[in-house]
Motif scaffolding. Structure first.
Motif, short mmCIF file in Angstrom:
data_model
loop_
_atom_site.label_atom_id
_atom_site.label_comp_id
_atom_site.label_asym_id
_atom_site.label_seq_id
_atom_site.Cartn_x
_atom_site.Cartn_y
_atom_site.Cartn_z
N GLU A 56 3.58 16.14 33.34
CA GLU A 56 4.39 17.34 33.07
C GLU A 56 5.11 17.21 31.73
O GLU A 56 5.21 18.19 30.98
CB GLU A 56 5.37 17.58 34.20
CG GLU A 56 4.69 18.04 35.48
CD GLU A 56 5.59 18.01 36.70
OE1 GLU A 56 6.79 17.66 36.57
OE2 GLU A 56 5.08 18.32 37.78
N PHE A 57 5.62 16.01 31.43
CA PHE A 57 6.25 15.80 30.13
C PHE A 57 5.25 16.08 29.00
O PHE A 57 5.57 16.78 28.04
CB PHE A 57 6.80 14.38 30.00
CG PHE A 57 7.09 13.99 28.57
CD1 PHE A 57 8.19 14.50 27.92
CD2 PHE A 57 6.23 13.16 27.88
CE1 PHE A 57 8.44 14.19 26.59
CE2 PHE A 57 6.48 12.83 26.55
CZ PHE A 57 7.58 13.35 25.91
N SER A 59 2.54 17.89 29.05
CA SER A 59 2.22 19.32 28.99
C SER A 59 3.32 20.11 28.30
O SER A 59 3.04 20.97 27.45
CB SER A 59 2.00 19.88 30.40
OG SER A 59 0.84 19.34 30.96
N ARG A 60 4.59 19.81 28.65
CA ARG A 60 5.72 20.49 28.00
C ARG A 60 5.75 20.17 26.51
O ARG A 60 5.98 21.05 25.68
CB ARG A 60 7.05 20.08 28.64
CG ARG A 60 7.40 20.80 29.90
CD ARG A 60 8.84 20.54 30.35
NE ARG A 60 9.21 19.13 30.34
CZ ARG A 60 8.98 18.27 31.33
NH1 ARG A 60 8.36 18.67 32.42
NH2 ARG A 60 9.37 17.02 31.24
N ARG A 61 5.55 18.88 26.18
CA ARG A 61 5.55 18.46 24.77
C ARG A 61 4.48 19.21 24.00
O ARG A 61 4.74 19.76 22.93
CB ARG A 61 5.30 16.96 24.69
CG ARG A 61 5.27 16.41 23.28
CD ARG A 61 4.56 15.09 23.20
NE ARG A 61 3.12 15.29 23.38
CZ ARG A 61 2.24 14.31 23.44
NH1 ARG A 61 2.63 13.06 23.39
NH2 ARG A 61 0.96 14.57 23.59
N ASN A 62 3.28 19.25 24.55
CA ASN A 62 2.18 19.92 23.86
C ASN A 62 2.42 21.41 23.68
O ASN A 62 2.13 21.97 22.63
CB ASN A 62 0.87 19.67 24.61
CG ASN A 62 0.45 18.22 24.61
OD1 ASN A 62 0.97 17.39 23.86
ND2 ASN A 62 -0.49 17.89 25.48
N ALA A 63 2.96 22.04 24.71
CA ALA A 63 3.19 23.49 24.66
C ALA A 63 4.39 23.86 23.78
O ALA A 63 4.41 24.92 23.15
CB ALA A 63 3.40 24.03 26.07
N SER A 64 5.39 22.99 23.72
CA SER A 64 6.63 23.30 23.01
C SER A 64 6.58 22.95 21.53
O SER A 64 7.32 23.53 20.73
CB SER A 64 7.80 22.55 23.65
OG SER A 64 7.95 22.94 24.99
N TYR A 70 12.35 23.38 19.25
CA TYR A 70 11.87 22.15 19.88
C TYR A 70 12.02 20.97 18.94
O TYR A 70 11.54 21.01 17.81
CB TYR A 70 10.41 22.30 20.30
CG TYR A 70 9.89 21.11 21.05
CD1 TYR A 70 10.30 20.83 22.35
CD2 TYR A 70 8.99 20.23 20.45
CE1 TYR A 70 9.83 19.73 23.04
CE2 TYR A 70 8.51 19.12 21.15
CZ TYR A 70 8.93 18.88 22.43
OH TYR A 70 8.46 17.78 23.12
N ALA A 75 13.03 15.00 22.31
CA ALA A 75 12.32 15.08 23.59
C ALA A 75 11.69 13.73 23.94
O ALA A 75 11.74 13.30 25.10
CB ALA A 75 11.26 16.17 23.55
N ARG A 79 12.68 11.28 27.08
CA ARG A 79 11.68 10.84 28.06
C ARG A 79 11.69 9.31 28.19
O ARG A 79 11.64 8.80 29.31
CB ARG A 79 10.28 11.33 27.65
CG ARG A 79 9.19 10.87 28.59
CD ARG A 79 9.42 11.40 29.99
NE ARG A 79 8.38 10.93 30.91
CZ ARG A 79 8.56 10.71 32.20
NH1 ARG A 79 9.72 10.97 32.77
NH2 ARG A 79 7.58 10.28 32.94
#
Length: 88
Positions: A56-57, A59-64, A70, A75, A79
Motif C-alpha cells: 500500500e505504501f 502504491s501510494r508513493r507511485n500514485a502521489s 507530495y 514520505a 515509512r
C-alpha cells in the motif's frame, strides 16, 4: 528494492537519480523484509498484513509522486520510521 537499470516509473527514476533517496529506498526495503519475516514468524496472517502495508505504501508513493503537495523524501522517511517502530 528495484533495479535502476530497468526503472520505468517516474518515481523510480527520481529515486535512482538521487543517491540519498536510493539509500533510503534500500533501507526501507531491508526494514520491510525484516518486518514481514518477523511478523510471519508469529503468524502467516501477520506476515501477509505487513506485506500489504508495504504494498500500500508503494502504491501510494507511485500514485502521489509528481503532485505538487507530495514530498517523496518525507514520505519515505516516515515509512522507514514506521518500519523501525518509531511511527507506531
Amino acid at each position: 528494492s528495484f533495479n535502476c537499470a530497468t526503472a520505468r516509473r517516474p518515481v523510480e527514476k527520481a529515486i535512482c537519480a538521487n543517491p540519498d533517496l536510493a539509500d533510503l529506498d534500500r533501507e526501507i526495503n531491508a526494514a520491510s523484509i525484516k518486518a514481514v519475516r518477523d511478523a510471519t514468524a508469529v503468524s502467516s496472517s501477520a506476515g501477509r498484513a505487513r506485506q500489504r502495508e508495504q504494498d500500500e505504501f508503494l502504491s501510494r508513493r507511485n500514485a502521489s509522486f509528481g503532485h505538487s503537495d507530495y514530498d517523496l523524501r518525507k514520505a519515505m522517511r516516515e515509512r522507514l520510521d514506521q518500519l523501525l517502530g518509531g511511527g507506531r
